[in-house]
Design a protein around this motif. Structure first.
Motif, PDB file in Angstrom:
ATOM      1  N   GLU A  32      58.319 -50.584  52.915  1.00 17.72           N
ATOM      2  CA  GLU A  32      58.022 -49.688  51.794  1.00 17.72           C
ATOM      3  C   GLU A  32      56.521 -49.647  51.515  1.00 17.72           C
ATOM      4  O   GLU A  32      55.936 -48.565  51.338  1.00 17.72           O
ATOM      5  CB  GLU A  32      58.778 -50.141  50.548  1.00 17.72           C
ATOM      6  CG  GLU A  32      58.589 -49.246  49.331  1.00 17.72           C
ATOM      7  CD  GLU A  32      59.313 -47.923  49.464  1.00 17.72           C
ATOM      8  OE1 GLU A  32      58.791 -46.917  48.938  1.00 17.72           O
ATOM      9  OE2 GLU A  32      60.388 -47.885  50.102  1.00 17.72           O
ATOM     10  N   ASP A  66      69.390 -51.847  60.676  1.00 20.36           N
ATOM     11  CA  ASP A  66      68.921 -51.731  59.293  1.00 20.36           C
ATOM     12  C   ASP A  66      67.543 -51.072  59.224  1.00 20.36           C
ATOM     13  O   ASP A  66      67.242 -50.345  58.270  1.00 20.36           O
ATOM     14  CB  ASP A  66      68.881 -53.111  58.629  1.00 20.36           C
ATOM     15  CG  ASP A  66      70.266 -53.605  58.227  1.00 20.36           C
ATOM     16  OD1 ASP A  66      71.191 -52.771  58.174  1.00 20.36           O
ATOM     17  OD2 ASP A  66      70.427 -54.812  57.969  1.00 20.36           O
ATOM     18  N   LYS A  69      68.185 -47.359  59.662  1.00 21.13           N
ATOM     19  CA  LYS A  69      68.810 -46.833  58.441  1.00 21.13           C
ATOM     20  C   LYS A  69      67.795 -46.754  57.313  1.00 21.13           C
ATOM     21  O   LYS A  69      67.766 -45.779  56.549  1.00 21.13           O
ATOM     22  CB  LYS A  69      69.989 -47.715  58.026  1.00 21.13           C
ATOM     23  CG  LYS A  69      70.734 -47.193  56.792  1.00 21.13           C
ATOM     24  CD  LYS A  69      71.900 -48.083  56.425  1.00 21.13           C
ATOM     25  CE  LYS A  69      72.688 -47.493  55.248  1.00 21.13           C
ATOM     26  NZ  LYS A  69      71.851 -47.277  54.049  1.00 21.13           N
ATOM     27  N   TRP A  70      66.936 -47.772  57.204  1.00 21.45           N
ATOM     28  CA  TRP A  70      65.934 -47.759  56.138  1.00 21.45           C
ATOM     29  C   TRP A  70      65.020 -46.540  56.287  1.00 21.45           C
ATOM     30  O   TRP A  70      64.737 -45.848  55.310  1.00 21.45           O
ATOM     31  CB  TRP A  70      65.095 -49.040  56.180  1.00 21.45           C
ATOM     32  CG  TRP A  70      64.133 -49.124  55.030  1.00 21.45           C
ATOM     33  CD1 TRP A  70      64.332 -49.737  53.835  1.00 21.45           C
ATOM     34  CD2 TRP A  70      62.828 -48.517  54.956  1.00 21.45           C
ATOM     35  NE1 TRP A  70      63.237 -49.565  53.010  1.00 21.45           N
ATOM     36  CE2 TRP A  70      62.300 -48.816  53.676  1.00 21.45           C
ATOM     37  CE3 TRP A  70      62.067 -47.760  55.832  1.00 21.45           C
ATOM     38  CZ2 TRP A  70      61.042 -48.385  53.262  1.00 21.45           C
ATOM     39  CZ3 TRP A  70      60.812 -47.316  55.418  1.00 21.45           C
ATOM     40  CH2 TRP A  70      60.310 -47.631  54.155  1.00 21.45           C
ATOM     41  N   GLY A  72      65.686 -43.737  57.796  1.00 19.24           N
ATOM     42  CA  GLY A  72      66.441 -42.524  57.491  1.00 19.24           C
ATOM     43  C   GLY A  72      66.563 -42.297  55.995  1.00 19.24           C
ATOM     44  O   GLY A  72      66.378 -41.177  55.499  1.00 19.24           O
ATOM     45  N   ASP A  73      66.870 -43.362  55.252  1.00 18.71           N
ATOM     46  CA  ASP A  73      66.987 -43.247  53.792  1.00 18.71           C
ATOM     47  C   ASP A  73      65.640 -42.894  53.161  1.00 18.71           C
ATOM     48  O   ASP A  73      65.568 -42.084  52.223  1.00 18.71           O
ATOM     49  CB  ASP A  73      67.509 -44.559  53.203  1.00 18.71           C
ATOM     50  CG  ASP A  73      68.949 -44.846  53.609  1.00 18.71           C
ATOM     51  OD1 ASP A  73      69.641 -43.906  54.049  1.00 18.71           O
ATOM     52  OD2 ASP A  73      69.375 -46.015  53.486  1.00 18.71           O
ATOM     53  N   PHE A  74      64.578 -43.493  53.682  1.00 17.79           N
ATOM     54  CA  PHE A  74      63.235 -43.224  53.158  1.00 17.79           C
ATOM     55  C   PHE A  74      62.874 -41.749  53.325  1.00 17.79           C
ATOM     56  O   PHE A  74      62.400 -41.093  52.389  1.00 17.79           O
ATOM     57  CB  PHE A  74      62.214 -44.107  53.880  1.00 17.79           C
ATOM     58  CG  PHE A  74      60.782 -43.787  53.553  1.00 17.79           C
ATOM     59  CD1 PHE A  74      60.192 -44.266  52.396  1.00 17.79           C
ATOM     60  CD2 PHE A  74      60.023 -42.994  54.410  1.00 17.79           C
ATOM     61  CE1 PHE A  74      58.868 -43.960  52.087  1.00 17.79           C
ATOM     62  CE2 PHE A  74      58.703 -42.686  54.111  1.00 17.79           C
ATOM     63  CZ  PHE A  74      58.122 -43.167  52.950  1.00 17.79           C
ATOM     64  N   THR A  76      64.934 -39.217  53.821  1.00 13.72           N
ATOM     65  CA  THR A  76      65.831 -38.376  53.031  1.00 13.72           C
ATOM     66  C   THR A  76      65.322 -38.235  51.606  1.00 13.72           C
ATOM     67  O   THR A  76      65.359 -37.144  51.012  1.00 13.72           O
ATOM     68  CB  THR A  76      67.252 -38.958  53.035  1.00 13.72           C
ATOM     69  OG1 THR A  76      67.754 -38.973  54.385  1.00 13.72           O
ATOM     70  CG2 THR A  76      68.189 -38.123  52.174  1.00 13.72           C
ATOM     71  N   ARG A  77      64.831 -39.341  51.039  1.00 12.18           N
ATOM     72  CA  ARG A  77      64.249 -39.269  49.691  1.00 12.18           C
ATOM     73  C   ARG A  77      63.000 -38.385  49.686  1.00 12.18           C
ATOM     74  O   ARG A  77      62.791 -37.596  48.758  1.00 12.18           O
ATOM     75  CB  ARG A  77      63.899 -40.674  49.187  1.00 12.18           C
ATOM     76  CG  ARG A  77      65.097 -41.578  48.944  1.00 12.18           C
ATOM     77  CD  ARG A  77      64.700 -42.808  48.127  1.00 12.18           C
ATOM     78  NE  ARG A  77      63.650 -43.591  48.770  1.00 12.18           N
ATOM     79  CZ  ARG A  77      63.874 -44.564  49.646  1.00 12.18           C
ATOM     80  NH1 ARG A  77      65.128 -44.857  50.006  1.00 12.18           N
ATOM     81  NH2 ARG A  77      62.873 -45.245  50.168  1.00 12.18           N
ATOM     82  N   SER A  80      64.060 -34.744  49.894  1.00 12.26           N
ATOM     83  CA  SER A  80      64.673 -34.303  48.636  1.00 12.26           C
ATOM     84  C   SER A  80      63.606 -34.010  47.590  1.00 12.26           C
ATOM     85  O   SER A  80      63.696 -33.026  46.845  1.00 12.26           O
ATOM     86  CB  SER A  80      65.648 -35.365  48.123  1.00 12.26           C
ATOM     87  OG  SER A  80      66.726 -35.538  49.024  1.00 12.26           O
ATOM     88  N   THR A 166      66.276 -36.182  60.657  1.00 12.16           N
ATOM     89  CA  THR A 166      66.388 -35.907  59.219  1.00 12.16           C
ATOM     90  C   THR A 166      65.763 -34.565  58.857  1.00 12.16           C
ATOM     91  O   THR A 166      66.250 -33.872  57.958  1.00 12.16           O
ATOM     92  CB  THR A 166      65.724 -37.020  58.388  1.00 12.16           C
ATOM     93  OG1 THR A 166      64.342 -37.151  58.778  1.00 12.16           O
ATOM     94  CG2 THR A 166      66.438 -38.343  58.575  1.00 12.16           C
ATOM     95  N   SER A 170      69.675 -32.930  59.062  1.00 18.15           N
ATOM     96  CA  SER A 170      70.306 -33.509  57.869  1.00 18.15           C
ATOM     97  C   SER A 170      70.096 -32.610  56.657  1.00 18.15           C
ATOM     98  O   SER A 170      68.947 -32.361  56.262  1.00 18.15           O
ATOM     99  CB  SER A 170      69.719 -34.899  57.583  1.00 18.15           C
ATOM    100  OG  SER A 170      69.930 -35.760  58.674  1.00 18.15           O
TER     101      SER A 170
END
Length: 390
Positions: A32, A66, A69-70, A72-74, A76-77, A80, A166, A170
């Motif tokens: 992060e 992980d 996935k981290w 991908g989630d980062f 996506t935020r 958004s 993404t 996505s």
């Protein structure tokens, strides 16, 4: 003579879910900070030690999953936040700001992934000589003789692929046009609105004004170049992946525009006017490939224009305007006829449609001696093309 360093497999130690969660949390916090541009606050040695400990405990595959996935989630935020409150491209107050923000996200992400590659190196080294280790892709297009370098390359590629997936596949929002639910879909829609509608309003019939890339087009060019270089880095496919993932979305939008324009054009134009307009469209698309789109897209763009404009309408236009085509043989120079012949060749009709038109015109013009033979026509066309080259 010194011997090369040997990698020794570390006997996996047991690690509880609680211990893994604590170590992973520390690693995720480091990710992060790096992605937020705070690399200086990260204790690199401590992060690498955490990664090594996890892999030594037999958790390398879990760390890899992980990590992906981290990321991908980062992203996506990020996406958004980028499209918050937007249902379709026309909702953007400033399309160029959206494009600039996309470029900023890419630049920051790419920089962070390059920095994180040092951490990934620790995972790769600890995983060796297990074969395959989590980052090892036996089917990868990039093959390195050095197993460690190959693993690191594929580790970075895994993170870059997350960006491509993404952004292109996505959905980042619900509602609105289904084709504009992804970041790529919105970029294509912004380009479509500007190139095929906005530019007409700005430039009108001024060909010189339309030929100069606008500010939005220059930003679009950068966005498409990001996708193109990313696709080539991942696959080295000479544009195939770009076409499949990005180009197909652009071609679908442009194809709908040309299909509608072609119906109107064919209904109210002579053969000369129809072919002149189609040639102008092809010239504009040729200029666009290299200034907005990657140059390797022109073959696909030309095929799209052929399939949506020429193939459905050319035969009917030529049949309807037989006299107009015949009159071209009485005029000098015969450049208009040459253009018509060249466009007919794109749909395989130069030896089918044109001679048939010549024959019909000859039958309708007995008092004027009919039309020249097909051989004579081809000679005139050939001389015209030679004249164009000199």
């Amino acid at each position: 003579m010194s011997q090369p360093a040997q990698h020794h497999q570390v006997k996996p130690a047991s690690v509880s879910k609680r211990d893994y969660a604590a170590l992973w949390s520390s690693l995720a916090c480091s990710y992060e900070q790096i992605h937020q541009g705070n690399e200086a606050s990260v204790q690199f040695d401590d992060v690498c030690r955490s990664a090594r400990n996890l892999c030594a405990a037999g958790c390398s595959t879990l760390v890899y999953n992980d990590t992906i996935k981290w990321h991908g989630d980062f992203l996506t935020r990020k996406w958004s936040d980028l499209v918050e409150g937007v249902k379709e491209a026309s909702d953007f107050d400033s399309p160029d700001e959206f494009l600039r923000d996309f470029i900023k996200v890419w630049n920051a992400y790419n920089k962070a992934v390059n920095f994180i590659s040092g951490i990934l190196t620790c995972i790769v080294r600890t995983s060796l000589p297990k074969n395959p280790h989590p980052f090892r892709d036996e089917q990868a297009d990039v093959v390195c003789q050095n197993q460690e370098q190959s693993g690191l390359t594929n580790a970075k590629h895994s993170c870059l692929k997350v960006f491509l997936d993404t952004a292109c596949r996505s959905p980042v929002r619900a509602g609105g046009d289904p084709e504009e639910t992804t970041v790529l879909g919105l970029i294509v829609a912004v380009g479509y609105d500007h190139i095929y509608h906005g530019r007409e309003e700005e430039g009108g019939d001024d060909a010189e004004a339309r030929s100069k890339p606008s500010h939005v087009e220059m930003l679009l060019s950068t966005c498409f170049r990001v996708f193109d270089e990313l696709c080539e880095t991942l696959t080295n496919s000479n544009g195939r992946l770009f076409h499949d993932v990005v180009g197909s979305a652009y071609l679908a939008a442009a194809g709908r525009f040309y299909a509608a324009e072609a119906r109107t054009l064919a209904a109210g134009s002579s053969a000369v006017e129809f072919c002149a307009a189609v040639q102008r469209w092809l010239d504009e698309e040729s200029a666009r490939c290299g200034s907005v789109l990657p140059a390797h897209m022109y073959g696909d763009v030309e095929a799209m224009v052929v399939d949506t404009v020429l193939r459905p309408h050319l035969d009917a236009v030529l049949d309807y305007d037989v006299e107009g085509v015949a009159d071209l043989f009485d005029s000098e120079p015969v450049r208009q006829l040459s253009t018509m012949h060249r466009l007919a060749a794109l749909v395989g009709s130069e030896d089918k449609v044109i001679p048939a038109v010549f024959k019909k015109a000859a039958e309708n013009r007995p008092a004027r001696g009919g039309c020249p033979s097909h051989e004579v026509c081809c000679q005139r066309l050939a001389s015209t093309r030679l004249g164009d080259m000199t």
